[in-house]
Write a protein that holds these residues in place. Structure first.
Motif, short mmCIF file in Angstrom:
data_model
loop_
_atom_site.label_atom_id
_atom_site.label_comp_id
_atom_site.label_asym_id
_atom_site.label_seq_id
_atom_site.Cartn_x
_atom_site.Cartn_y
_atom_site.Cartn_z
N ARG A 73 -43.94 48.86 -46.25
CA ARG A 73 -42.79 49.26 -47.04
C ARG A 73 -42.45 50.63 -46.24
O ARG A 73 -41.27 51.03 -46.37
CB ARG A 73 -43.18 49.56 -48.23
CG ARG A 73 -43.24 48.45 -49.15
CD ARG A 73 -41.67 47.56 -49.37
NE ARG A 73 -40.78 48.72 -49.69
CZ ARG A 73 -40.36 48.87 -50.86
NH1 ARG A 73 -41.07 48.44 -51.91
NH2 ARG A 73 -39.25 49.83 -51.09
N TYR B 137 -32.16 37.04 -42.02
CA TYR B 137 -31.44 38.15 -41.46
C TYR B 137 -32.33 39.50 -41.41
O TYR B 137 -33.06 39.53 -42.48
CB TYR B 137 -30.11 38.18 -42.18
CG TYR B 137 -29.45 37.21 -42.63
CD1 TYR B 137 -29.72 36.44 -43.76
CD2 TYR B 137 -28.29 36.81 -41.57
CE1 TYR B 137 -28.97 35.22 -44.21
CE2 TYR B 137 -27.66 35.42 -42.19
CZ TYR B 137 -27.70 34.86 -43.33
OH TYR B 137 -27.16 33.90 -43.68
N TYR C 26 -31.05 43.36 -41.10
CA TYR C 26 -29.98 44.50 -41.18
C TYR C 26 -30.90 45.96 -41.05
O TYR C 26 -31.95 46.09 -41.46
CB TYR C 26 -29.28 44.50 -42.64
CG TYR C 26 -28.41 43.34 -42.54
CD1 TYR C 26 -28.54 42.05 -43.17
CD2 TYR C 26 -26.94 43.71 -42.21
CE1 TYR C 26 -27.74 40.83 -43.01
CE2 TYR C 26 -26.12 42.37 -42.34
CZ TYR C 26 -26.34 41.28 -42.83
OH TYR C 26 -25.42 40.43 -42.63
N GLN D 11 -29.91 50.08 -42.41
CA GLN D 11 -29.01 50.69 -43.04
C GLN D 11 -29.06 52.16 -43.04
O GLN D 11 -30.25 52.72 -42.91
CB GLN D 11 -29.37 50.49 -45.00
CG GLN D 11 -28.25 50.98 -45.71
CD GLN D 11 -28.55 50.68 -46.92
OE1 GLN D 11 -29.60 50.46 -47.55
NE2 GLN D 11 -27.41 50.30 -47.99
N LEU E 34 -24.56 48.62 -44.14
CA LEU E 34 -25.66 47.51 -43.47
C LEU E 34 -25.01 47.17 -42.06
O LEU E 34 -24.00 46.54 -42.39
CB LEU E 34 -25.93 46.56 -44.58
CG LEU E 34 -26.65 46.95 -45.66
CD1 LEU E 34 -26.45 45.98 -47.00
CD2 LEU E 34 -28.28 46.83 -45.34
N PHE F 174 -33.64 46.13 -43.67
CA PHE F 174 -33.82 45.17 -44.83
C PHE F 174 -33.70 43.77 -44.16
O PHE F 174 -33.03 43.50 -43.32
CB PHE F 174 -32.47 45.33 -45.64
CG PHE F 174 -32.66 46.36 -46.77
CD1 PHE F 174 -32.01 47.57 -46.17
CD2 PHE F 174 -33.40 46.22 -47.89
CE1 PHE F 174 -31.97 48.70 -47.40
CE2 PHE F 174 -33.46 47.48 -48.48
CZ PHE F 174 -32.71 48.60 -48.34
N TYR G 15 -26.72 36.37 -50.69
CA TYR G 15 -28.12 36.93 -49.96
C TYR G 15 -28.99 37.47 -50.93
O TYR G 15 -28.49 37.94 -51.91
CB TYR G 15 -27.69 38.12 -48.77
CG TYR G 15 -27.46 37.70 -47.56
CD1 TYR G 15 -27.21 38.82 -46.60
CD2 TYR G 15 -26.61 36.60 -47.23
CE1 TYR G 15 -26.48 38.36 -45.56
CE2 TYR G 15 -26.13 36.39 -46.12
CZ TYR G 15 -26.06 37.21 -45.31
OH TYR G 15 -25.52 37.05 -44.01
N PHE H 196 -32.18 40.13 -50.86
CA PHE H 196 -32.63 40.93 -50.16
C PHE H 196 -34.21 41.36 -50.42
O PHE H 196 -34.50 41.08 -51.61
CB PHE H 196 -31.72 42.28 -50.10
CG PHE H 196 -30.52 42.20 -49.45
CD1 PHE H 196 -29.51 41.72 -49.86
CD2 PHE H 196 -30.47 42.77 -47.99
CE1 PHE H 196 -28.24 41.81 -49.21
CE2 PHE H 196 -29.45 42.81 -47.10
CZ PHE H 196 -28.07 42.22 -48.06
N GLY H 197 -34.91 41.68 -49.40
CA GLY H 197 -36.25 42.20 -49.74
C GLY H 197 -35.97 43.66 -50.10
O GLY H 197 -34.86 44.44 -50.14
N SER H 198 -37.08 44.58 -50.43
CA SER H 198 -36.91 45.82 -50.80
C SER H 198 -36.73 46.84 -49.68
O SER H 198 -36.78 48.20 -50.23
CB SER H 198 -38.25 46.24 -51.81
OG SER H 198 -38.31 45.20 -52.85
N TYR I 12 -22.37 43.71 -54.21
CA TYR I 12 -23.79 43.97 -54.48
C TYR I 12 -24.06 45.30 -55.11
O TYR I 12 -23.23 45.95 -54.98
CB TYR I 12 -24.51 43.77 -53.38
CG TYR I 12 -24.54 42.48 -52.54
CD1 TYR I 12 -23.42 41.82 -52.05
CD2 TYR I 12 -25.74 41.75 -52.57
CE1 TYR I 12 -23.69 40.74 -51.36
CE2 TYR I 12 -25.76 40.38 -51.98
CZ TYR I 12 -24.85 40.01 -51.63
OH TYR I 12 -24.65 38.65 -50.63
N GLU J 120 -34.54 50.00 -53.26
CA GLU J 120 -34.43 48.64 -53.45
C GLU J 120 -33.54 48.06 -52.41
O GLU J 120 -32.71 48.58 -52.07
CB GLU J 120 -34.21 48.30 -54.82
CG GLU J 120 -35.44 48.71 -55.80
CD GLU J 120 -36.81 48.09 -55.51
OE1 GLU J 120 -37.77 48.56 -55.54
OE2 GLU J 120 -36.77 47.06 -54.90
N GLY J 121 -33.54 46.85 -52.29
CA GLY J 121 -32.66 46.01 -51.73
C GLY J 121 -31.16 45.75 -52.46
O GLY J 121 -31.39 45.85 -53.88
N PRO J 122 -30.07 45.59 -51.99
CA PRO J 122 -28.92 45.29 -52.36
C PRO J 122 -29.28 43.71 -53.31
O PRO J 122 -29.88 43.13 -52.97
CB PRO J 122 -27.80 45.02 -51.69
CG PRO J 122 -28.41 45.62 -50.55
CD PRO J 122 -29.98 45.59 -50.41
#
Lengths: 114, 113
Positions: A9, A33, A35, A37, A43, A90, A103, A105-107, B35, B41-43
């Motif tokens: 993380r 994917y 990305y 940010q 993103l 991400f 999508y 997304f992960g954290s 989103y 956190e992620g979107p």
């Protein structure tokens, strides 16, 4: 249970060292994917995968490589980290594209290169 | 190059107020998505709009896709502190042959109690 997890993380690394970020999914989605940010840039796509061992570059792929040896895992490697690669990374997954597809997304992984 | 521009960049309002955020492009998109991203956190996908002129409602959130499919708006009625976050619009890139999204730079919303 989260369908997509990223590890680590948080990471702090030194300039010039290799770094690997991991994305693991339990959804059996075809597409994955990576990305990054950054403030003011939103993103931006680094690399993506459309199947095992099938990967391609995104808009900001320089300095990054990826591998996908299994459906569930997508690895992002910074071969020699630079300060410009300090960012939040991400991973995202998606099923085959449809008009309603989206999508997941992960954290995120917050990477600092010092 | 397809670009998605969002406005405003930042928005701070009091609980109970209404607001609208915008997503604009010079390009036509086959669909657009919205989103919401919370800190750390992620979107998370809120909605997908597909048809020009389409309006979708999600509780207090109303999403509209422009008739020409070049723009979209998100209207929040009676904002609550739980609406705080970064709102991103996204659309499929036509320069690739697989499913990839391009994202706008986002609108950061802060709702104060």
């Amino acid at each position: 249970d989260a369908g997509i997890t990223q590890s680590p993380r948080h990471k702090v690394t030194e300039t010039g060292t290799p770094v690997t970020l991991r994305c693991h999914q339990t959804e059996n989605h075809r597409y994955m994917y990576w990305y990054r940010q950054d403030p003011g840039h939103g993103l931006r796509l680094i690399h993506y995968s459309y199947g095992v061992k099938d990967t391609d570059k995104g808009e900001v792929s320089d300095g990054y490589s990826v591998s996908r040896s299994k459906t569930e895992d997508f690895l992002l490697t910074l071969e020699s980290a630079t300060s410009s690669q300090t960012s939040v990374y991400f991973c995202a997954i998606s099923e085959s594209w449809g008009r309603g597809g989206g999508y997941t997304f992960g954290s995120g992984t917050r990477l600092t290169v010092v | 190059t397809q670009l998605l521009e969002q406005s405003p960049q930042f928005l701070s309002i009091q609980e109970g107020e209404n607001l609208t955020v915008y997503c604009n492009s010079s390009s036509v998109f086959s669909s657009l998505q919205w989103y919401r991203q919370e800190p750390g956190e992620g979107p998370v996908l809120l909605v997908t709009v597909v048809t020009g002129g389409e309006v979708k409602k999600l509780k207090r959130l109303t999403f509209q896709f422009g008739d020409a499919r070049k723009d979209s708006s998100l209207h929040i009625t009676a904002a609550q502190p739980g609406d705080t976050g970064l709102y991103l619009c996204a659309g499929p890139s036509r320069s690739y042959n697989t499913d990839k999204l391009i994202f706008g730079t986002g609108t950061r919303l802060q709702v104060f109690p």
